[in-house]
Scaffold this motif. Sequence first.
Motif, PDB file in Angstrom:
ATOM      1  N   VAL A   1       0.844  -1.213   0.000  1.00 20.95           N
ATOM      2  CA  VAL A   1       0.000   0.000   0.000  1.00 20.95           C
ATOM      3  C   VAL A   1       0.869   1.249   0.000  1.00 20.95           C
ATOM      4  N   ASN A   2       1.911   1.208   0.865  1.00 19.78           N
ATOM      5  CA  ASN A   2       2.812   2.376   0.929  1.00 19.78           C
ATOM      6  C   ASN A   2       3.508   2.622  -0.414  1.00 19.78           C
ATOM      7  N   PHE A   3       3.879   1.502  -1.042  1.00 12.70           N
ATOM      8  CA  PHE A   3       4.546   1.627  -2.344  1.00 12.70           C
ATOM      9  C   PHE A   3       3.604   2.258  -3.374  1.00 12.70           C
ATOM     10  N   LYS A   4       2.357   1.770  -3.351  1.00  8.37           N
ATOM     11  CA  LYS A   4       1.371   2.326  -4.285  1.00  8.37           C
ATOM     12  C   LYS A   4       1.102   3.799  -3.993  1.00  8.37           C
ATOM     13  N   LEU A   5       1.019   4.111  -2.673  1.00  6.66           N
ATOM     14  CA  LEU A   5       0.790   5.515  -2.304  1.00  6.66           C
ATOM     15  C   LEU A   5       1.949   6.399  -2.761  1.00  6.66           C
ATOM     16  N   SER A   6       3.152   5.856  -2.541  1.00  8.25           N
ATOM     17  CA  SER A   6       4.339   6.612  -2.954  1.00  8.25           C
ATOM     18  C   SER A   6       4.347   6.818  -4.465  1.00  8.25           C
ATOM     19  N   ASP A   7       3.972   5.742  -5.171  1.00  9.50           N
ATOM     20  CA  ASP A   7       3.931   5.831  -6.634  1.00  9.50           C
ATOM     21  C   ASP A   7       2.890   6.850  -7.084  1.00  9.50           C
ATOM     22  N   ARG A   8       1.735   6.849  -6.428  1.00 13.25           N
ATOM     23  CA  ARG A   8       0.675   7.796  -6.792  1.00 13.25           C
ATOM     24  C   ARG A   8       1.076   9.237  -6.458  1.00 13.25           C
ATOM     25  N   ARG A   9       1.765   9.378  -5.297  1.00 13.27           N
ATOM     26  CA  ARG A   9       2.231  10.725  -4.941  1.00 13.27           C
ATOM     27  C   ARG A   9       3.191  11.258  -6.011  1.00 13.27           C
ATOM     28  N   GLU A  10       4.058  10.340  -6.473  1.00 16.26           N
ATOM     29  CA  GLU A  10       5.009  10.751  -7.513  1.00 16.26           C
ATOM     30  C   GLU A  10       4.277  11.152  -8.790  1.00 16.26           C
ATOM     31  N   LYS A  11       3.258  10.384  -9.125  1.00 19.37           N
ATOM     32  CA  LYS A  11       2.475  10.711 -10.320  1.00 19.37           C
ATOM     33  C   LYS A  11       1.733  12.034 -10.152  1.00 19.37           C
ATOM     34  N   VAL A  12       1.174  12.213  -8.921  1.00 17.89           N
ATOM     35  CA  VAL A  12       0.478  13.482  -8.637  1.00 17.89           C
ATOM     36  C   VAL A  12       1.454  14.645  -8.745  1.00 17.89           C
ATOM     37  N   LYS A  13       2.662  14.413  -8.228  1.00 17.42           N
ATOM     38  CA  LYS A  13       3.692  15.453  -8.287  1.00 17.42           C
ATOM     39  C   LYS A  13       4.045  15.781  -9.738  1.00 17.42           C
ATOM     40  N   GLN A  14       4.178  14.706 -10.550  1.00 22.43           N
ATOM     41  CA  GLN A  14       4.494  14.912 -11.968  1.00 22.43           C
ATOM     42  C   GLN A  14       3.362  15.660 -12.683  1.00 22.43           C
ATOM     43  N   ILE A  15       2.136  15.235 -12.366  1.00 23.26           N
ATOM     44  CA  ILE A  15       0.981  15.907 -12.987  1.00 23.26           C
ATOM     45  C   ILE A  15       0.923  17.372 -12.570  1.00 23.26           C
ATOM     46  N   SER A  16       1.199  17.612 -11.277  1.00 21.85           N
ATOM     47  CA  SER A  16       1.192  18.987 -10.771  1.00 21.85           C
ATOM     48  C   SER A  16       2.251  19.834 -11.479  1.00 21.85           C
TER      49      SER A  16
END
Length: 221
Positions: free
Chosen positions: A15-30
Motif C-alpha cells: 500500500v505504501n509503495f502504491k501511495l508513494s507511486d501515486r504521490r510521484e504521479k500526482v507530483k508529476q501531474i502537478s
Amino acid sequence: MSTAKFGQETKLKTVNFKLSDRREKVKQISEKNKQLKRKLDRSFNREDEKSTKIQKYELEINSLKRELKKKTTETTLLKNILDNAKKKSTKYTNLYYESKRTEIKLNKELKSTSIEISNAKSALQEKGTVNKLNKDRKLNEELKECHTSIEYLESLLQDTPELILYDEDLKKFNTKTIECVINLSDLKVPIEKISPVIKQIADICGKIPNNLPSTRTIEIL
C-alpha cells in the motif's frame, strides 16, 4: 501469528509503495500543470503584445490617412490655383499676339498712307488733303497705343525673377495681390496658409515675391 503479521506488513508495504507511486504521479501531474500554466501565461502575454502592436499600427495608419487626406486637399488646391494661373498666362499671350498683328496691320496702313501723302504734297490745297492728314494722325495715335499695349504685355510675359506684390512707394500690397488673397480665402484656404500657398505658386512659376502678407494683414484685407 507471525505469519499473519508478516502478511499485514507485506500488504502495508504494498500500500505504501502504491501511495508513494501515486504521490510521484500526482507530483508529476502537478509539475506538468505548472508548466502548462506558464506556457498559457506566456501565450496570453504574446497575444496582449500582438494586440497592443495592432492597436499601435492602426493608430499610425489612421494618422497617415489623415495626413494623406490633408496633402491631397492641398495638392488639389494648388492644382486649381496653377490652372487659373495658366489660363491667365494664356489670355495675356493671346492679347500680346493680337496686339502684334494689329501693329503690323497699322504699320502697313501707315506706310501706304505716307506714300499717298508724299504724292499729294504738291496739292495740299486740293479737296481731301486734310482728311488724309487726319487719317495719318489717327493711325499714328493708334500705333502709339498699340506699342503701349505691347510693352505692357511684354512686361507681363517677361521672365523676371521678382514677383511684385508689395508697392514700396505706396507702402501697401497691390490690387492683384489683394484679389489673390480674397480668391484663396473664397477657396477655403486657412488664413495662416495663404502666404505659404502664394509663395509655393511663385516658386512653381520661378518667381520670388518681393513681400508676403502677414496673417494680421490678411485679416484686415
